[in-house]
Design an enzyme around this catalytic site. Sequence first.
Site, PDB file in Angstrom:
ATOM      1  N   ILE A 229     -12.530  13.200  39.924  1.00  0.00           N
ATOM      2  CA  ILE A 229     -13.678  12.486  40.471  1.00  0.00           C
ATOM      3  C   ILE A 229     -14.032  11.289  39.604  1.00  0.00           C
ATOM      4  CG2 ILE A 229     -16.160  12.775  40.891  1.00  0.00           C
ATOM      5  CD1 ILE A 229     -15.312  15.771  41.659  1.00  0.00           C
ATOM      6  N   ASP A 230     -13.912  11.431  38.285  1.00  0.00           N
ATOM      7  CA  ASP A 230     -14.252  10.356  37.360  1.00  0.00           C
ATOM      8  C   ASP A 230     -13.320   9.160  37.535  1.00  0.00           C
ATOM      9  OD1 ASP A 230     -16.067   9.504  35.488  1.00  0.00           O
ATOM     10  OD2 ASP A 230     -15.178  10.560  33.804  1.00  0.00           O
TER      11      ASP A 230
END
Length: 676
Positions: free
Chosen positions: A403-404
């Site tokens: 996600i990052d």
Amino acid sequence: MTATTDGSTGAAIPPRADAASDTDSTTPEAAGVPEAAERAARRATDFLLSLQDPEGWWKGDLETNVTMDAEDLLLRQFLGIRDEATTHAAALYIRGEQRADGAWPTFYGGPGELSATIEAYVALRLAGDAPDAPHMARASAWVRERGGIASARVFTRIWLALFGWWKWEDLPELPPELIWFPTWLPLNIYDFGCWARQTIVPLTIVSAKRPVRPAPFALDELHTDPAHPNPPKPFAPVASWDGAFQRLDRMVHKLRRAVPRRLRDAAIGSAARWIIERQENDGCWGGIQPPAVYSVIALHLLGYDLEHPVMRAGLESLDRFAVWREDGSRMIEACQSPVWDTCLATIALADAGLPADHPRLVKAADWMLGEEIRRPGDWSVKRPQLPPGGWAFEFHNDNYPDIDDTAEVALALRRVRHPQLARVDGAIARAVRWNLGMQSKNGAWGAFDVDNTSPFPNRLPFCDFGEVIDPPSADVTAHVVEMLAAEGLAHDPRTRRGIDWLLAEQEADGSWFGRWGVNYVYGTGSVVPALTAAGLPASHPAIRRAVAWLERVQNDDGGWGEDLRSYKYVTEWSGRGTSTASQTAWALMALLAAGEKDSKAVERGVRWLAETQREDGSWDEPSFTGTGFPWDFSINYHLYRQVFPLTALGRYLHGDPFDKAPLATAGGRRAGSEGR
């Protein structure tokens, strides 16, 4: 303020600047700061461009600790492929990392660590270092003083068990039948974070097989009492979680012989298929060293010879983790970070003023677009209906986009004027959809999985090597919120839930905890720009508290630093440590986002970056400012010292990259946003 120590290591805590002095307006001495910042940014831009690969990507070395190098030698010894040249180069690196007291740390300037010291010592024994050599005698004495091998982590004792230096029956049991646990059952493999899951599955095979290779030497010198290497330890109280899981482990040990052979073989077969299905195109597993090492061992135990395509590709992938240094030493990276480094470098160069259509930025965008993952991975176990669309951290890791990286790649692509705008828009739209679909039920985001918050995995006696779950964190959530705001979704109810979570997570002192970077400086440096990008005004109480904290922890030299000990000794070390380029940049990014460009704190921070820059445009940064597991596994990203200072200098000179409008109300929601 007088420097103190944390009492555990004797490390000096740098004095903080007087908070009152940071509230002054710009002084006459600041007159040359913009010019110095401009020169520093120009040199840093040239240096960063010189590091770009012709294909468009960047990748700095990813430095961790000597357990990577020791385990690489132990793997080669186990497989019978250890050679003299590799052994010599690895030993040269390991010796160079030893402390004067004989121990090995897990981060620069850190205290000695028992398991790392044991593994390093054994590796040097393999390399031929005599146990009575001064550096070896200091190491073994240090180990004995701290309880010997019996006090080491489970992973270290597993490596020793492979050679008969430890008894398998004295290790926690890890039955392969775990592979069959349904997702609703506690302790199923998807209750573990992806890194732990990929490591545990092959280790269930190793644990079931209990192999022992002939030991090339004894290790009596690493026991407090060689005649009784594993003295009995009392269980924790039965009513405690630790006590309950200790007794559960004993029960599983006793049931080992009762498991029907056909059932055990079927479970091992299922685990092997799970492993093989998740091997990446480059031969690695998850793009990280531990799962790859244990997968190779597990498959080898099942009869896969070293020339089998799966095994050959796996070993070749591990060879690519080797960094050969000019002195002839060989350092093993735990992982490689090209996607992360490339998106951060793109952001830094764009924010520093490189034209959005510059060929180097377009080349970087082309490469990132080519790395988009368009197929389901392990994340889809919890989100089976969610269409894919994201990026991983590594060159090849299609099973585990994160996600990052996905948020930061989207932010980077938006800074580039790419000739194929529809291609960029499509990739970012998929990234937004995927990140929103990966939101946890509390409104925040973890790194790889949704709602990966089970309290049970960390309680297992086996799991003493660091964090094994992936709960939401402030830094990842902040990057997603910043990306959503850049895409015009600051009003979206899902974004607002993320913002509300971030506001609730602020520490009493005004900072935020940093899960993937060290530590409160990283968390605060991530959250403040996200909140202001989403429309919180600089006057918001949370922003003012964060500014006050950053001013309070600024070092006397004008920079910021935070030691990894802040993960263990919060009161003594939060926001405190020797100034570093990356942490100074994080603090500046937060202060600039909060509208503090003309403050004394920003002036001093920018001046520190300009004055500590090397002639070639780079910065020195031996300190570790990245985190794999807080305190337990630390990282020195060698490109952090370049990309973050350039980003901070660029925003000081040119302002924020995206336009921002303040929220209509202090409550955090723009007028009319409810309908989005």
